[in-house]
Design a protein around this motif. Structure first.
Motif, PDB file in Angstrom:
ATOM      1  N   MET A  88       0.837  -1.197   0.000  1.00 52.01           N
ATOM      2  CA  MET A  88       0.000   0.000   0.000  1.00 52.01           C
ATOM      3  C   MET A  88       0.870   1.244   0.000  1.00 52.01           C
ATOM      4  SD  MET A  88      -1.131   2.576   2.270  1.00 52.01           S
ATOM      5  CE  MET A  88      -1.139   1.902   3.942  1.00 52.01           C
ATOM      6  N   HIS A  89       1.917   1.248   0.828  1.00 51.72           N
ATOM      7  CA  HIS A  89       2.814   2.402   0.866  1.00 51.72           C
ATOM      8  C   HIS A  89       3.582   2.546  -0.438  1.00 51.72           C
ATOM      9  CE1 HIS A  89       2.713   4.412   4.813  1.00 51.72           C
ATOM     10  NE2 HIS A  89       2.181   3.283   5.229  1.00 51.72           N
ATOM     11  N   LEU A  90       4.050   1.441  -0.993  1.00 51.96           N
ATOM     12  CA  LEU A  90       4.791   1.505  -2.259  1.00 51.96           C
ATOM     13  C   LEU A  90       3.903   1.961  -3.406  1.00 51.96           C
ATOM     14  CD1 LEU A  90       6.811  -1.830  -1.907  1.00 51.96           C
ATOM     15  CD2 LEU A  90       7.716   0.497  -1.702  1.00 51.96           C
ATOM     16  N   ALA A  91       2.596   1.695  -3.306  1.00 51.07           N
ATOM     17  CA  ALA A  91       1.637   2.087  -4.351  1.00 51.07           C
ATOM     18  C   ALA A  91       1.071   3.487  -4.116  1.00 51.07           C
ATOM     19  CB  ALA A  91       0.512   1.072  -4.416  1.00 51.07           C
ATOM     20  N   GLY A  92       1.676   4.246  -3.221  1.00 51.75           N
ATOM     21  CA  GLY A  92       1.210   5.615  -3.008  1.00 51.75           C
ATOM     22  C   GLY A  92      -0.086   5.702  -2.230  1.00 51.75           C
ATOM     23  N   GLY A  93      -0.344   4.704  -1.355  1.00 50.67           N
ATOM     24  CA  GLY A  93      -1.516   4.768  -0.490  1.00 50.67           C
ATOM     25  C   GLY A  93      -2.721   3.997  -0.973  1.00 50.67           C
ATOM     26  N   VAL A  94      -2.571   3.229  -2.060  1.00 52.78           N
ATOM     27  CA  VAL A  94      -3.695   2.498  -2.650  1.00 52.78           C
ATOM     28  C   VAL A  94      -3.591   1.021  -2.287  1.00 52.78           C
ATOM     29  CG1 VAL A  94      -4.867   1.855  -4.782  1.00 52.78           C
ATOM     30  CG2 VAL A  94      -3.871   4.136  -4.534  1.00 52.78           C
ATOM     31  N   ALA A  95      -4.686   0.441  -1.806  1.00 52.84           N
ATOM     32  CA  ALA A  95      -4.738  -0.977  -1.462  1.00 52.84           C
ATOM     33  C   ALA A  95      -4.794  -1.835  -2.721  1.00 52.84           C
ATOM     34  CB  ALA A  95      -5.950  -1.251  -0.575  1.00 52.84           C
ATOM     35  N   ALA A  96      -4.619  -3.137  -2.551  1.00 56.80           N
ATOM     36  CA  ALA A  96      -4.606  -4.057  -3.694  1.00 56.80           C
ATOM     37  C   ALA A  96      -5.910  -4.042  -4.468  1.00 56.80           C
ATOM     38  CB  ALA A  96      -4.296  -5.481  -3.215  1.00 56.80           C
ATOM     39  N   ASP A  97      -7.049  -3.750  -3.792  1.00 59.40           N
ATOM     40  CA  ASP A  97      -8.338  -3.721  -4.469  1.00 59.40           C
ATOM     41  C   ASP A  97      -8.661  -2.358  -5.070  1.00 59.40           C
ATOM     42  OD1 ASP A  97      -8.899  -2.175  -2.261  1.00 59.40           O
ATOM     43  OD2 ASP A  97     -10.528  -3.436  -1.503  1.00 59.40           O
ATOM     44  N   GLY A  98      -7.685  -1.443  -5.047  1.00 63.13           N
ATOM     45  CA  GLY A  98      -7.875  -0.121  -5.636  1.00 63.13           C
ATOM     46  C   GLY A  98      -8.390   0.924  -4.669  1.00 63.13           C
TER      47      GLY A  98
ATOM     48  N   ARG B  90      -1.225   9.936  -1.765  1.00 69.98           N
ATOM     49  CA  ARG B  90       0.148   9.738  -2.236  1.00 69.98           C
ATOM     50  C   ARG B  90       1.092  10.683  -1.506  1.00 69.98           C
ATOM     51  NH1 ARG B  90       2.858   7.364  -6.198  1.00 69.98           N
ATOM     52  NH2 ARG B  90       0.937   6.552  -7.099  1.00 69.98           N
ATOM     53  N   GLU B  91       0.634  11.909  -1.260  1.00 69.19           N
ATOM     54  CA  GLU B  91       1.464  12.889  -0.571  1.00 69.19           C
ATOM     55  C   GLU B  91       1.837  12.397   0.831  1.00 69.19           C
ATOM     56  OE1 GLU B  91      -0.638  14.616  -3.870  1.00 69.19           O
ATOM     57  OE2 GLU B  91      -1.401  13.553  -2.095  1.00 69.19           O
ATOM     58  N   ALA B  92       0.891  11.746   1.495  1.00 69.27           N
ATOM     59  CA  ALA B  92       1.160  11.243   2.849  1.00 69.27           C
ATOM     60  C   ALA B  92       2.223  10.156   2.829  1.00 69.27           C
ATOM     61  CB  ALA B  92      -0.125  10.714   3.479  1.00 69.27           C
ATOM     62  N   THR B  93       2.122   9.208   1.894  1.00 63.49           N
ATOM     63  CA  THR B  93       3.108   8.128   1.847  1.00 63.49           C
ATOM     64  C   THR B  93       4.491   8.658   1.475  1.00 63.49           C
ATOM     65  OG1 THR B  93       2.568   7.592  -0.470  1.00 63.49           O
ATOM     66  CG2 THR B  93       1.365   6.401   1.263  1.00 63.49           C
ATOM     67  N   GLU B  94       4.534   9.625   0.574  1.00 64.96           N
ATOM     68  CA  GLU B  94       5.823  10.197   0.187  1.00 64.96           C
ATOM     69  C   GLU B  94       6.439  10.978   1.341  1.00 64.96           C
ATOM     70  OE1 GLU B  94       4.914  12.420  -3.317  1.00 64.96           O
ATOM     71  OE2 GLU B  94       4.953  10.654  -4.632  1.00 64.96           O
ATOM     72  N   LEU B  95       5.623  11.705   2.069  1.00 62.93           N
ATOM     73  CA  LEU B  95       6.125  12.471   3.208  1.00 62.93           C
ATOM     74  C   LEU B  95       6.632  11.541   4.304  1.00 62.93           C
ATOM     75  CD1 LEU B  95       6.489  15.298   4.426  1.00 62.93           C
ATOM     76  CD2 LEU B  95       4.194  15.088   5.403  1.00 62.93           C
ATOM     77  N   MET B  96       5.924  10.436   4.525  1.00 57.76           N
ATOM     78  CA  MET B  96       6.352   9.503   5.568  1.00 57.76           C
ATOM     79  C   MET B  96       7.726   8.923   5.276  1.00 57.76           C
ATOM     80  SD  MET B  96       2.887   7.402   6.655  1.00 57.76           S
ATOM     81  CE  MET B  96       3.847   6.221   7.639  1.00 57.76           C
ATOM     82  N   ARG B  97       8.013   8.593   4.029  1.00 53.56           N
ATOM     83  CA  ARG B  97       9.294   7.951   3.743  1.00 53.56           C
ATOM     84  C   ARG B  97      10.398   8.933   3.346  1.00 53.56           C
ATOM     85  NH1 ARG B  97       6.216   5.581  -0.704  1.00 53.56           N
ATOM     86  NH2 ARG B  97       6.699   6.610  -2.681  1.00 53.56           N
ATOM     87  N   ALA B  98      10.080  10.202   3.208  1.00 54.04           N
ATOM     88  CA  ALA B  98      11.100  11.202   2.905  1.00 54.04           C
ATOM     89  C   ALA B  98      11.915  11.507   4.163  1.00 54.04           C
ATOM     90  CB  ALA B  98      10.450  12.478   2.380  1.00 54.04           C
ATOM     91  N   ARG B  99      13.154  11.926   3.985  1.00 56.18           N
ATOM     92  CA  ARG B  99      13.975  12.290   5.134  1.00 56.18           C
ATOM     93  C   ARG B  99      13.362  13.477   5.867  1.00 56.18           C
ATOM     94  NH1 ARG B  99      16.905  16.400   6.286  1.00 56.18           N
ATOM     95  NH2 ARG B  99      18.554  16.282   7.879  1.00 56.18           N
ATOM     96  N   SER B 100      13.147  13.307   7.156  1.00 58.69           N
ATOM     97  CA  SER B 100      12.679  14.393   8.009  1.00 58.69           C
ATOM     98  C   SER B 100      13.788  14.898   8.904  1.00 58.69           C
ATOM     99  CB  SER B 100      11.491  13.929   8.871  1.00 58.69           C
ATOM    100  OG  SER B 100      11.074  14.947   9.769  1.00 58.69           O
ATOM    101  N   VAL B 101      14.638  13.977   9.376  1.00 60.54           N
ATOM    102  CA  VAL B 101      15.689  14.333  10.328  1.00 60.54           C
ATOM    103  C   VAL B 101      16.777  13.268  10.264  1.00 60.54           C
ATOM    104  CG1 VAL B 101      14.576  13.085  12.242  1.00 60.54           C
ATOM    105  CG2 VAL B 101      16.097  15.014  12.739  1.00 60.54           C
ATOM    106  N   ASP B 102      18.012  13.650  10.559  1.00 64.90           N
ATOM    107  CA  ASP B 102      19.083  12.674  10.717  1.00 64.90           C
ATOM    108  C   ASP B 102      18.939  12.021  12.087  1.00 64.90           C
ATOM    109  OD1 ASP B 102      20.149  13.319   8.244  1.00 64.90           O
ATOM    110  OD2 ASP B 102      21.539  14.795   9.074  1.00 64.90           O
ATOM    111  N   THR B 103      19.271  10.735  12.173  1.00 65.90           N
ATOM    112  CA  THR B 103      19.156  10.044  13.453  1.00 65.90           C
ATOM    113  C   THR B 103      20.419  10.289  14.279  1.00 65.90           C
ATOM    114  OG1 THR B 103      19.931   7.966  12.451  1.00 65.90           O
ATOM    115  CG2 THR B 103      17.559   8.315  12.603  1.00 65.90           C
TER     116      THR B 103
END
Length: 457
Positions: free
Chosen positions: A243-253, A259-272
């Motif tokens: 679902m995350h790799l598909a930009g927030g869409v489940a297998a059944d569509g 998509r913006e939420a999934t991209e923001l979640m995996r984008a760099r926010s801070v260095d650890t």
């Protein structure tokens, strides 16, 4: 790695590391390869199946973040709003620092709340509200937003924000907004777990060659949004990753997240932290930049259970591993290294080790007592080198004893030659662990980061 090879390696690794049972799945080129091995519960002898539920552990944090992002998508929550906008009574310590904590800081672990806090609570509809009230007696470590420090308490507070925004309990909101729309074989309901194949935790004492069933099933219920109550099978993790790799869409569509939420979640926010394999953090997800593309994931643990979910957005790939032994971390590390290299061309992470060269520095500025809600770090000079000793808060120490989870040993800190950076002699899985001093005042650091963050007192 085909199914035969994956099954062979899972069987071998379970035997090598005395892990009673495990499941694993790899998503590559749109195809899922999976395997199951061993026993779900040594007391019953029931086998692990591909639909056996295991503890998700801290992978739950990504579910909680995704759940909160559904609220952001709907305009119910703003990431840069202060937590007090949703929890008016939220106050930690004197209230000064906590008043500046935003929702985003809860999700990227820059809030400064306790790394680990496991109060004795009973499961119920108000358990998160009670948890947030209990952390009032704590302090906020460092300036909110100032540095990354892994925080279970921050994720639980995010769960309380979800409850305030939706009018539903965290469990209800998770079921309605994430688990059910994705059709996942996953639940936080122990009544449902007992009606199907569910793994229980097991422990192996140091030096032992056999595992024993854990005495408890789950850790504190107040930690639910951070990882204490969600159980799922390995295919649920792969479906969640897809679902995350598909930009927030489940297998059944069906759209679960924007998509913006999934991209923001995996984008760099801070260095650890310097020296960590996952050098960056997004929202909910760890990130490891590599030449083959970022590896975005999260690991987890519960009583006698260890888990992992890794995704590779550039290659639309994923790896999920679930184990029911406290030595599952060794299995997970070995299988992860093999799968990422063989299937996705990701080279193994090279952990920092001492150079062997003598580094002469003034040690005295680093010495002192550093505190956090989860415990105390005492740094002193012993036989010409720095030594760090961690004393866990008593309630946390009791949980660790129950989980047969050793506290960090008194560790020699070896200077690296880079200002404030050391390597701590730690243990067999990770012989050296990065340690760092920062935020200097009058020539001495005010923050010590070793496993978690501590502030000078």
């Amino acid at each position: 790695m085909d199914q035969t090879r994956l099954q062979q390696r899972l069987d071998e690794l379970c035997e090598t590391y005395v892990v009673p049972g495990a499941t694993a799945a790899v998503l590559r080129d749109g195809v899922v390869t999976s395997a199951a091995s061993g026993i779900a519960n040594l007391s019953t002898g029931l086998p692990v199946r591909q639909d056996t539920l295991f503890a998700a552990g801290s992978i739950t944090k990504v579910f909680t973040c995704s759940l909160l992002m559904t609220c952001v998508d709907e305009g119910l929550v703003g990431l840069d709003d202060h937590v007090t906008a949703y929890l008016p009574d939220f106050r930690v310590g004197d209230g000064d620092r906590s008043s500046r904590i935003t929702v985003r800081m809860l999700l990227n672990h820059t809030c400064g709340l306790a790394a680990n806090f496991m109060p004795a609570q009973r499961k119920g509809p108000h358990v998160l509200t009670e948890f947030v009230r209990l952390i009032e007696a704590h302090s906020v470590v460092g300036e909110p937003g100032g540095h990354w420090s892994y925080s279970n308490a921050g994720t639980v507070t995010a769960g309380a924000v979800i409850e305030a925004a939706t009018g539903r309990t965290w469990d209800e909101a998770l079921e309605e907004r994430i688990l059910r729309p994705l059709g996942l074989n996953a639940t936080t309901d122990t009544d449902r777990m007992i009606l199907q194949s569910t793994a229980v935790g097991h422990e192996v004492d140091p030096g032992a060659t056999s595992a024993q069933r854990s005495d408890l099933f789950q850790i504190a219920p107040g930690m639910a949004p951070a990882g204490s109550t969600l159980f799922c099978d390995v295919h649920a993790l792969i479906a969640f990753a897809r679902m995350h790799l598909a930009g927030g869409v489940a297998a059944d569509g069906r759209r679960v997240l924007s998509r913006e939420a999934t991209e923001l979640m995996r984008a760099r926010s801070v260095d650890t932290m310097w020296g960590f394999e996952q050098a960056e953090f997004g929202l909910g997800w760890h990130r490891r930049p590599t030449p083959a593309g970022p590896v975005v994931g999260h690991g987890g643990g519960n009583i006698g259970q260890i888990s992992l979910l890794e995704t590779l957005p550039d290659q639309q790939g994923a790896l999920a591993v679930l184990t029911n032994g406290n030595q599952g971390a060794l299995l997970v590390e070995a299988l992860k290294t093999e799968v990422l290299q063989e299937c996705f061309g990701v080279a193994p992470f090279v952990r920092p080790t001492p150079s062997g060269e003598q580094v002469e520095i003034d040690l005295e500025p680093f010495t002192g007592r550093y505190e956090a809600p989860h415990g105390t770090a005492t740094v002193r000079v012993v036989d010409g080198h720095l030594q760090a000793e961690i004393e866990d808060e008593e309630m946390l120490a009791r949980w660790y004893r129950t989980m047969r989870h050793p506290s960090p040993p008194a560790a020699k800190l070896i200077p690296t030659g880079e200002p404030g950076r050391f390597l701590a002699e730690y243990g067999p899985l990770f012989p050296y662990v990065p340690a760092e001093f920062r935020e200097y005042e009058n020539g001495s650091p005010t923050l010590f980061r070793y496993i978690a963050s501590y502030e000078r007192v």
